[in-house]
Scaffold this motif. Structure first.
Motif, PDB file in Angstrom:
ATOM      1  N   ASN A 184       0.837  -1.208   0.000  1.00  0.00           N
ATOM      2  CA  ASN A 184       0.000   0.000   0.000  1.00  0.00           C
ATOM      3  C   ASN A 184       0.871   1.257   0.000  1.00  0.00           C
ATOM      4  O   ASN A 184       0.558   2.253  -0.642  1.00  0.00           O
ATOM      5  CB  ASN A 184      -0.914   0.019   1.227  1.00  0.00           C
ATOM      6  CG  ASN A 184      -2.197  -0.761   1.009  1.00  0.00           C
ATOM      7  OD1 ASN A 184      -2.495  -1.184  -0.099  1.00  0.00           O
ATOM      8  ND2 ASN A 184      -2.949  -0.962   2.074  1.00  0.00           N
ATOM      9  N   GLY A 185       1.960   1.179   0.754  1.00  0.00           N
ATOM     10  CA  GLY A 185       2.872   2.307   0.815  1.00  0.00           C
ATOM     11  C   GLY A 185       3.497   2.641  -0.529  1.00  0.00           C
ATOM     12  O   GLY A 185       3.764   3.805  -0.832  1.00  0.00           O
ATOM     13  N   PHE A 186       3.737   1.617  -1.363  1.00  0.00           N
ATOM     14  CA  PHE A 186       4.275   1.882  -2.701  1.00  0.00           C
ATOM     15  C   PHE A 186       3.341   2.808  -3.479  1.00  0.00           C
ATOM     16  O   PHE A 186       3.774   3.742  -4.150  1.00  0.00           O
ATOM     17  CB  PHE A 186       4.447   0.566  -3.482  1.00  0.00           C
ATOM     18  CG  PHE A 186       5.534  -0.329  -2.962  1.00  0.00           C
ATOM     19  CD1 PHE A 186       6.546   0.168  -2.150  1.00  0.00           C
ATOM     20  CD2 PHE A 186       5.553  -1.676  -3.276  1.00  0.00           C
ATOM     21  CE1 PHE A 186       7.558  -0.658  -1.659  1.00  0.00           C
ATOM     22  CE2 PHE A 186       6.552  -2.518  -2.802  1.00  0.00           C
ATOM     23  CZ  PHE A 186       7.558  -2.005  -1.984  1.00  0.00           C
ATOM     24  N   CYS A 187       2.042   2.532  -3.376  1.00  0.00           N
ATOM     25  CA  CYS A 187       1.056   3.387  -4.056  1.00  0.00           C
ATOM     26  C   CYS A 187       1.076   4.797  -3.499  1.00  0.00           C
ATOM     27  O   CYS A 187       1.134   5.768  -4.254  1.00  0.00           O
ATOM     28  CB  CYS A 187      -0.347   2.800  -3.899  1.00  0.00           C
ATOM     29  SG  CYS A 187      -1.663   3.997  -4.205  1.00  0.00           S
ATOM     30  N   VAL A 188       1.031   4.908  -2.175  1.00  0.00           N
ATOM     31  CA  VAL A 188       0.975   6.233  -1.550  1.00  0.00           C
ATOM     32  C   VAL A 188       2.234   7.030  -1.876  1.00  0.00           C
ATOM     33  O   VAL A 188       2.175   8.245  -2.108  1.00  0.00           O
ATOM     34  CB  VAL A 188       0.781   6.100  -0.023  1.00  0.00           C
ATOM     35  CG1 VAL A 188       0.880   7.455   0.656  1.00  0.00           C
ATOM     36  CG2 VAL A 188      -0.571   5.461   0.277  1.00  0.00           C
ATOM     37  N   GLY A 189       3.391   6.357  -1.908  1.00  0.00           N
ATOM     38  CA  GLY A 189       4.626   7.048  -2.250  1.00  0.00           C
ATOM     39  C   GLY A 189       4.597   7.628  -3.648  1.00  0.00           C
ATOM     40  O   GLY A 189       5.009   8.768  -3.879  1.00  0.00           O
ATOM     41  N   ILE A 190       4.089   6.852  -4.609  1.00  0.00           N
ATOM     42  CA  ILE A 190       3.998   7.318  -5.993  1.00  0.00           C
ATOM     43  C   ILE A 190       2.999   8.466  -6.107  1.00  0.00           C
ATOM     44  O   ILE A 190       3.302   9.526  -6.654  1.00  0.00           O
ATOM     45  CB  ILE A 190       3.600   6.163  -6.925  1.00  0.00           C
ATOM     46  CG1 ILE A 190       4.716   5.123  -6.996  1.00  0.00           C
ATOM     47  CG2 ILE A 190       3.284   6.689  -8.324  1.00  0.00           C
ATOM     48  CD1 ILE A 190       4.315   3.837  -7.705  1.00  0.00           C
ATOM     49  N   CYS A 191       1.809   8.252  -5.585  1.00  0.00           N
ATOM     50  CA  CYS A 191       0.743   9.249  -5.760  1.00  0.00           C
ATOM     51  C   CYS A 191       1.014  10.533  -4.982  1.00  0.00           C
ATOM     52  O   CYS A 191       0.768  11.630  -5.481  1.00  0.00           O
ATOM     53  CB  CYS A 191      -0.599   8.653  -5.347  1.00  0.00           C
ATOM     54  SG  CYS A 191      -1.195   7.376  -6.472  1.00  0.00           S
ATOM     55  N   SER A 192       1.524  10.410  -3.751  1.00  0.00           N
ATOM     56  CA  SER A 192       1.770  11.615  -2.958  1.00  0.00           C
ATOM     57  C   SER A 192       2.850  12.486  -3.581  1.00  0.00           C
ATOM     58  O   SER A 192       2.843  13.705  -3.427  1.00  0.00           O
ATOM     59  CB  SER A 192       2.166  11.230  -1.527  1.00  0.00           C
ATOM     60  OG  SER A 192       3.390  10.513  -1.512  1.00  0.00           O
ATOM     61  N   ALA A 193       3.789  11.881  -4.304  1.00  0.00           N
ATOM     62  CA  ALA A 193       4.848  12.646  -4.946  1.00  0.00           C
ATOM     63  C   ALA A 193       4.409  13.203  -6.288  1.00  0.00           C
ATOM     64  O   ALA A 193       4.740  14.349  -6.637  1.00  0.00           O
ATOM     65  CB  ALA A 193       6.091  11.775  -5.126  1.00  0.00           C
TER      66      ALA A 193
END
Length: 531
Positions: free
Chosen positions: A117-126
């Motif tokens: 889930n963190g992989f997604c949040v890292g991509i989208c938040s950046a």
């Protein structure tokens, strides 16, 4: 395929990526105090006491750990394949993570799912702030990028109430259902992004000039190919891209060259300071705080949920006025207020609190308890803290970094600065439970000191970027006399919102929007004086 050019619609769909982070925050904060979760993932000898404090910190922080790693790589992904495809990739990853989390049989499986889930949040938040900032006109950029924070607050609130409703279900379904429902907004995000245009500045960087101009006409010209504002934006993108291509190859190492090191440090600390405000204490672990204030059971969860409503409502003023007020005043006021509430809470818990060695109601992280008026004051200051963060550091931490960097470097730069957010999110997610257990009320003092430090840092080092086209922000950092890392002192920079408004309406389109310099006097000349 038809594409939509309304910048509010573009922002409204893309910021769902931020909402996914919000879903994760409250899915943990609401569930970690629930009996079903505590019993299922129990580690101690005493039944239904949940994971050990350091293990719970690791579970919470695992998402941030994945986000840190993915945010670094998101710049490469975004620069190569485009902002749209990067965000859509993040949505697919989120669905995979949700499937694993909702089916978790033990703590290791739960952690793996949260890392994914963190992989997604890292991509989208950046990359969502990069995408929106490259599509939005200068006068709307702040509110549109800041809407990512609003989406986060909505995600927090919605997921909290879903989790609260599911808490009345017996057994593991109490936490499996809300964790599974988290995949719905990611599906909406993926489908919605199909109908949005690519970033015009990314298209320009790939020499797809015709598509770049078409997107500018669609988003800035309202379909008018003869719009003078579109012509000016297109020409400015072209000129700045030519300048950037004359420099050396762009890589992450470029961020640390003399030309960019100042901007890199400002962008990175914007994200780091947003974490060191102590907002993590209020979001992830608010149930611990309110347990110390004497709340239990349904009263605990309902009172905790009020702060999520405050977070949503108090973000709205930033969306309305952030471009008019500017970035600097917003950050300075926010950090000053937060330091005040943190110090008061520390004084209340430290001066009036009673130590409970085994923890209040068996919660190991709540070893201080206050009652009576002091309890109400702790709750009130917690709400005021959230009300101070929501319209200030919350949205500005996403708005500010993408504005600091030139087109070819922006994807990697924002990826790097956002990685700072997730590195400290990970550290604090892991640190706070043991901190409450060992140093109790002094945890508030730690964050209060950080808030004072960031106030001083912002005043002396963070320039104003509101109202300036992205291609012109560079001039604040680059002294025409050749000292590339000094530029204009931060406290002398101005907000050019009113000038940008006139130019978007075709008034003074031939004038230069950003500030210029008078070499003889070595001072800034404001655009209004440049007729």
């Amino acid at each position: 395929m038809k594409q939509f050019g309304n910048v509010y619609l573009i922002a409204g769909i893309s910021i769902i990526g931020g909402g996914l982070f919000g879903f994760d925050i409250s899915s943990m904060s609401a569930i970690i105090a629930g009996k079903s979760y505590l019993c299922y993932f129990n580690q101690g000898d005493v039944p239904c006491t949940g994971p050990e404090a350091n293990v719970q910190g690791g579970i919470t922080a695992s998402m941030a750990g994945g986000s840190w790693l993915a945010s670094l790589f998101s710049g490469i992904l975004s620069d190569r394949f485009g902002r749209k495809k990067a965000i859509m990739t993040g949505a697919v990853i989120w669905v995979i993570g949700c499937i694993i989390v909702s089916a978790a049989q033990d703590i290791p499986m739960l952690i793996v799912g949260r890392v994914i889930n963190g992989f997604c949040v890292g991509i989208c938040s950046a990359q969502v702030p990069v995408y929106i900032s490259e599509v939005a006109p200068p006068t709307k950029r702040g509110r549109l990028v800041g809407a990512q924070q609003w989406a986060i607050t909505w995600g927090i609130m919605i997921m909290f109430y879903i989790s609260y409703g599911c808490s009345f279900i017996s057994g593991p379904a109490a936490f499996r259902i809300p964790w599974a429902l988290q995949m719905i907004p990611a599906i909406i995000l993926f489908v919605g992004m199909i109908f949005l245009p690519e970033s015009p500045r990314w298209l320009a960087s790939k020499d797809r000039w015709e598509e770049c101009e078409q997107v500018l006409v669609l988003t800035h010209g309202h379909g008018d190919p003869n719009s003078p504002w579109v012509a000016r934006e297109f020409q400015e993108i072209k000129e700045w891209l030519d300048v950037e291509r004359q420099s050396k190859a762009i890589s992450y190492f470029t961020l640390f060259t003399p030309r960019y090191i100042n901007r890199t440090h400002i962008g990175l600390f914007t994200q780091i300071w947003s974490q060191l405000t102590g907002m993590n204490v209020m979001m992830y672990y608010i149930t611990y705080v309110f347990t110390m204030a004497g709340l239990t059971g349904n009263n605990l969860l309902v009172s905790s949920s009020i702060q999520y409503v405050i977070n949503v409502v108090m973000t709205i003023p930033a969306l309305i006025w952030i471009d008019r007020i500017g970035r600097r005043p917003t950050l300075l006021v926010g950090s000053s207020l937060m330091a005040t509430w943190l110090i008061i809470n520390a004084a209340l818990l430290g001066g009036l609190g009673k130590r409970v060695p085994n923890g209040v109601d068996g919660i190991k992280e709540a070893k201080i308890q206050v009652t009576g008026p002091a309890s109400k004051a702790v709750i009130a200051c917690s709400y005021l803290f959230v009300a101070s963060y929501a319209p200030t550091w919350g949205p500005v931490s996403w708005i500010y970094p993408p504005e600091l960097f030139p087109n070819q470097l922006r994807g990697k730069a924002v990826a790097f600065t956002t990685s700072g957010n997730w590195a400290f999110n990970f550290a604090l997610g892991y640190f706070v439970p043991p901190a409450f257990e060992t140093i109790t009320w002094k945890t508030y003092i730690v964050f209060a000191v950080f808030c004072v430090a960031m106030t001083v840092h912002v005043y002396f080092m963070f320039p104003e970027t509101a109202g300036k086209p992205l291609e012109e922000v560079t001039e604040m950092f680059e002294d025409p006399n050749g000292i590339k890392w000094i530029g204009t002192p931060a406290w002398r920079t101005k907000n050019y919102y009113s000038t940008a408004i006139r130019m978007e309406h075709g008034e003074g389109i031939e004038k230069k929007l950003s500030h210029d310099y008078s070499p003889e006097r070595n001072e800034t000349v404001q655009p209004e004086k440049m007729a």
